[in-house]
Design a protein around this motif. Structure first.
Motif, PDB file in Angstrom:
ATOM      1  N   PRO A 249       0.796  -1.234   0.000  1.00 13.02           N
ATOM      2  CA  PRO A 249       0.000   0.000   0.000  1.00 13.02           C
ATOM      3  C   PRO A 249       0.826   1.280   0.000  1.00 13.02           C
ATOM      4  O   PRO A 249       0.521   2.221  -0.767  1.00 13.02           O
ATOM      5  CB  PRO A 249      -0.831  -0.134   1.282  1.00 13.02           C
ATOM      6  CG  PRO A 249      -0.989  -1.599   1.467  1.00 13.02           C
ATOM      7  CD  PRO A 249       0.307  -2.198   1.011  1.00 13.02           C
ATOM      8  N   SER A 250       1.858   1.348   0.813  1.00 10.06           N
ATOM      9  CA  SER A 250       2.699   2.556   0.846  1.00 10.06           C
ATOM     10  C   SER A 250       3.385   2.774  -0.496  1.00 10.06           C
ATOM     11  O   SER A 250       3.474   3.911  -0.991  1.00 10.06           O
ATOM     12  CB  SER A 250       3.740   2.453   1.954  1.00 10.06           C
ATOM     13  OG  SER A 250       3.136   2.307   3.212  1.00 10.06           O
ATOM     14  N   GLY A 282      -2.497  -0.828   9.292  1.00  6.04           N
ATOM     15  CA  GLY A 282      -1.350  -1.702   9.071  1.00  6.04           C
ATOM     16  C   GLY A 282      -1.762  -3.136   8.797  1.00  6.04           C
ATOM     17  O   GLY A 282      -2.938  -3.438   8.553  1.00  6.04           O
ATOM     18  N   ARG A 283      -0.811  -4.051   8.837  1.00  3.42           N
ATOM     19  CA  ARG A 283      -1.080  -5.460   8.560  1.00  3.42           C
ATOM     20  C   ARG A 283      -1.669  -6.146   9.780  1.00  3.42           C
ATOM     21  O   ARG A 283      -1.383  -5.785  10.923  1.00  3.42           O
ATOM     22  CB  ARG A 283       0.205  -6.178   8.157  1.00  3.42           C
ATOM     23  CG  ARG A 283       0.745  -5.774   6.803  1.00  3.42           C
ATOM     24  CD  ARG A 283       1.825  -6.737   6.376  1.00  3.42           C
ATOM     25  NE  ARG A 283       2.440  -6.348   5.109  1.00  3.42           N
ATOM     26  CZ  ARG A 283       3.188  -7.150   4.376  1.00  3.42           C
ATOM     27  NH1 ARG A 283       3.417  -8.391   4.784  1.00  3.42           N
ATOM     28  NH2 ARG A 283       3.720  -6.738   3.251  1.00  3.42           N
ATOM     29  N   TYR A 357      -4.526  13.339   0.959  1.00  2.00           N
ATOM     30  CA  TYR A 357      -4.966  11.945   0.942  1.00  2.00           C
ATOM     31  C   TYR A 357      -3.790  11.012   1.234  1.00  2.00           C
ATOM     32  O   TYR A 357      -3.882  10.096   2.073  1.00  2.00           O
ATOM     33  CB  TYR A 357      -5.577  11.621  -0.423  1.00  2.00           C
ATOM     34  CG  TYR A 357      -6.016  10.184  -0.605  1.00  2.00           C
ATOM     35  CD1 TYR A 357      -7.279   9.771  -0.174  1.00  2.00           C
ATOM     36  CD2 TYR A 357      -5.186   9.249  -1.214  1.00  2.00           C
ATOM     37  CE1 TYR A 357      -7.693   8.445  -0.346  1.00  2.00           C
ATOM     38  CE2 TYR A 357      -5.590   7.935  -1.394  1.00  2.00           C
ATOM     39  CZ  TYR A 357      -6.850   7.534  -0.955  1.00  2.00           C
ATOM     40  OH  TYR A 357      -7.251   6.232  -1.125  1.00  2.00           O
ATOM     41  N   ARG A 358      -2.703  11.248   0.557  1.00  2.00           N
ATOM     42  CA  ARG A 358      -1.495  10.436   0.749  1.00  2.00           C
ATOM     43  C   ARG A 358      -0.987  10.540   2.177  1.00  2.00           C
ATOM     44  O   ARG A 358      -0.702   9.514   2.812  1.00  2.00           O
ATOM     45  CB  ARG A 358      -0.441  10.910  -0.238  1.00  2.00           C
ATOM     46  CG  ARG A 358       0.959  10.357  -0.066  1.00  2.00           C
ATOM     47  CD  ARG A 358       1.888  11.195  -0.911  1.00  2.00           C
ATOM     48  NE  ARG A 358       3.286  10.830  -0.845  1.00  2.00           N
ATOM     49  CZ  ARG A 358       4.264  11.621  -1.269  1.00  2.00           C
ATOM     50  NH1 ARG A 358       3.974  12.829  -1.775  1.00  2.00           N
ATOM     51  NH2 ARG A 358       5.524  11.242  -1.186  1.00  2.00           N
ATOM     52  N   GLU A 359      -0.875  11.750   2.713  1.00  2.00           N
ATOM     53  CA  GLU A 359      -0.332  11.937   4.059  1.00  2.00           C
ATOM     54  C   GLU A 359      -1.223  11.308   5.113  1.00  2.00           C
ATOM     55  O   GLU A 359      -0.745  10.659   6.050  1.00  2.00           O
ATOM     56  CB  GLU A 359      -0.159  13.438   4.329  1.00  2.00           C
ATOM     57  CG  GLU A 359       0.662  13.767   5.556  1.00  2.00           C
ATOM     58  CD  GLU A 359      -0.137  13.719   6.851  1.00  2.00           C
ATOM     59  OE1 GLU A 359       0.437  13.427   7.909  1.00  2.00           O
ATOM     60  OE2 GLU A 359      -1.369  13.969   6.786  1.00  2.00           O
ATOM     61  N   THR A 364      -1.734   6.863   9.257  1.00  2.00           N
ATOM     62  CA  THR A 364      -2.453   5.829   9.993  1.00  2.00           C
ATOM     63  C   THR A 364      -1.945   4.435   9.665  1.00  2.00           C
ATOM     64  O   THR A 364      -1.834   3.586  10.554  1.00  2.00           O
ATOM     65  CB  THR A 364      -3.965   5.908   9.709  1.00  2.00           C
ATOM     66  OG1 THR A 364      -4.186   5.767   8.298  1.00  2.00           O
ATOM     67  CG2 THR A 364      -4.532   7.243  10.180  1.00  2.00           C
ATOM     68  N   PHE A 365      -1.616   4.176   8.413  1.00  2.00           N
ATOM     69  CA  PHE A 365      -1.177   2.842   8.009  1.00  2.00           C
ATOM     70  C   PHE A 365       0.201   2.508   8.572  1.00  2.00           C
ATOM     71  O   PHE A 365       0.440   1.378   9.032  1.00  2.00           O
ATOM     72  CB  PHE A 365      -1.144   2.724   6.484  1.00  2.00           C
ATOM     73  CG  PHE A 365      -0.756   1.356   5.981  1.00  2.00           C
ATOM     74  CD1 PHE A 365      -1.666   0.321   5.988  1.00  2.00           C
ATOM     75  CD2 PHE A 365       0.528   1.114   5.518  1.00  2.00           C
ATOM     76  CE1 PHE A 365      -1.315  -0.951   5.528  1.00  2.00           C
ATOM     77  CE2 PHE A 365       0.904  -0.143   5.051  1.00  2.00           C
ATOM     78  CZ  PHE A 365      -0.031  -1.183   5.073  1.00  2.00           C
TER      79      PHE A 365
END
Length: 367
Positions: A249-250, A282-283, A357-359, A364-365
């Motif tokens: 995702p990143s 995250g995962r 959106y990206r930031e 959070t991820f």
């Protein structure tokens, strides 16, 4: 058939575009599920459509070995054979041959390799890779290229770039179908001068699209981003850019921020089968004992079928019981997560809010 950019982020250079193919328009940026052997593992075509998949992949190497391009052609082509009426992209098989280092012999003419299925001997050349993809009938085909391992030496990588360019010219000369787009592949490992030289040479051949290969093979994320940064100002703005084999995702958002339009990866389906899912935080390993009595969704922020109907505890139970549904639900969620993430990036580009959106997602991820 062609590509047009409909919006661009003035801060990052992220693009929203439209790629027109023989089987429809693909709105970019786009994440493409991988259907290596004419199927996206654990998913039916109607389910992929429900997830919002616009285009999927098939693989030349695997389909050549089984069931064979002749059979697929007799069946009416890959679309009819697998029941998918939207666009299909086929990888040339170069990466698969690269991964079979112990089973292949490389030369300027092509590659002699032994099948991982039965040990039978085969020869793959640029001309044959194009012919196979034309018989499969994909909408987008890839040139046959040499993907090198990481790390590698400057000299070996340069040799692979020269071979990739020579093979690209041969692929172009072998092309006969007007309804199939053929993309060139930029190689050069982590060496910026090689990447730029390869891209410029491919641009002189005037391909309708350009793929960036040889990344996500062991280098760090920062090395990947450095190469994307150096290519961002070199590749033509009016043609699609495809980052091959990248699906974290990143990496997707960072790639989009660097002007990439198309992505694919086996990560969401492979992770799903193994019980690992992506969430907005995250995962998550669904097999963890701590989830045995967790009755919340896989991701509280997700609207996919799995998250709307089932709990972490239930899906963990399915894994422990050896039920196939566990793999299907986690695969469904992971594909939905990545497709929705990239769709959200496109909306943000159109609305002029992509940097925010990206930031917000990365905070959070990765936080």
């Amino acid at each position: 058939m062609g590509f047009r950019v409909v919006a661009e982020c003035p801060v990052t250079g992220a693009r929203a575009g439209e790629l027109t193919t023989a089987h429809g328009v693909v709105k970019t940026p786009v994440f493409m599920p991988v259907g290596t052997q004419a199927t996206v593992k654990a998913m039916a075509p109607f389910e992929l459509k429900a997830l919002g998949a616009q285009i999927i992949l098939g693989n030349t190497y695997h389909l050549f070995l089984r069931p064979g391009e002749e059979l697929v052609e007799r069946a009416g082509g890959l679309h009819r054979f697998m029941g998918w009426d939207r666009p299909i992209l086929t990888d040339s098989g170069g990466f698969q041959v690269f991964s079979l280092a112990e089973l292949r012999t490389l030369s300027d003419e092509g590659v002699v390799f032994r099948s991982h299925l039965d040990g039978s001997r085969h020869v793959m050349t640029p001309e044959r890779a194009v012919r196979i993809q034309e018989r499969l009938g994909s909408d987008i085909a890839m040139c046959f290229d040499e993907c090198v391992k990481y790390p590698t030496t400057y000299e070996y990588s340069m040799g692979a770039v020269k071979r990739t360019l020579a093979w690209a010219r041969r692929c172009l000369a072998a092309k006969t179908r007007d309804d199939q787009l053929l993309f060139g592949i930029v190689q050069g490992s982590v060496f910026e001068d090689q990447r730029i030289a390869c891209a410029e040479a491919l641009m002189e051949m005037d391909f309708p699209g350009y793929s960036i290969g040889g990344l996500s093979v062991g280098e760090s994320h920062q090395e990947m981003y450095r190469i994307l940064d150096c290519l961002k100002g070199v590749l033509p703005k009016g043609k699609p850019r495809y980052l091959m084999g990248v699906g974290h995702p990143s990496n997707l958002l960072e790639g989009i921020a660097r002007g990439v339009d198309m992505f694919d990866c086996v990560l969401p389906t492979r992770n799903g089968r193994n019980g690992t899912v992506f969430t907005s935080r995250g995962r998550l390993n669904v097999k963890n004992l701590s989830l045995a009595e967790d009755f919340t969704p896989l991701d509280p922020d997700c609207t996919c079928y799995a998250c709307r109907n089932f709990s972490r505890a239930y899906i963990r139970h399915l894994y422990k019981a050896g039920e196939i549904l566990a793999m299907r639900l986690c695969t469904w969620h992971n594909l939905h997560f990545l497709i929705s993430l990239v769709e959200g990036a496109r909306r943000a580009i159109l609305e002029g809010t992509f940097p925010e959106y990206r930031e917000r997602f990365l905070r959070t991820f990765e936080g």
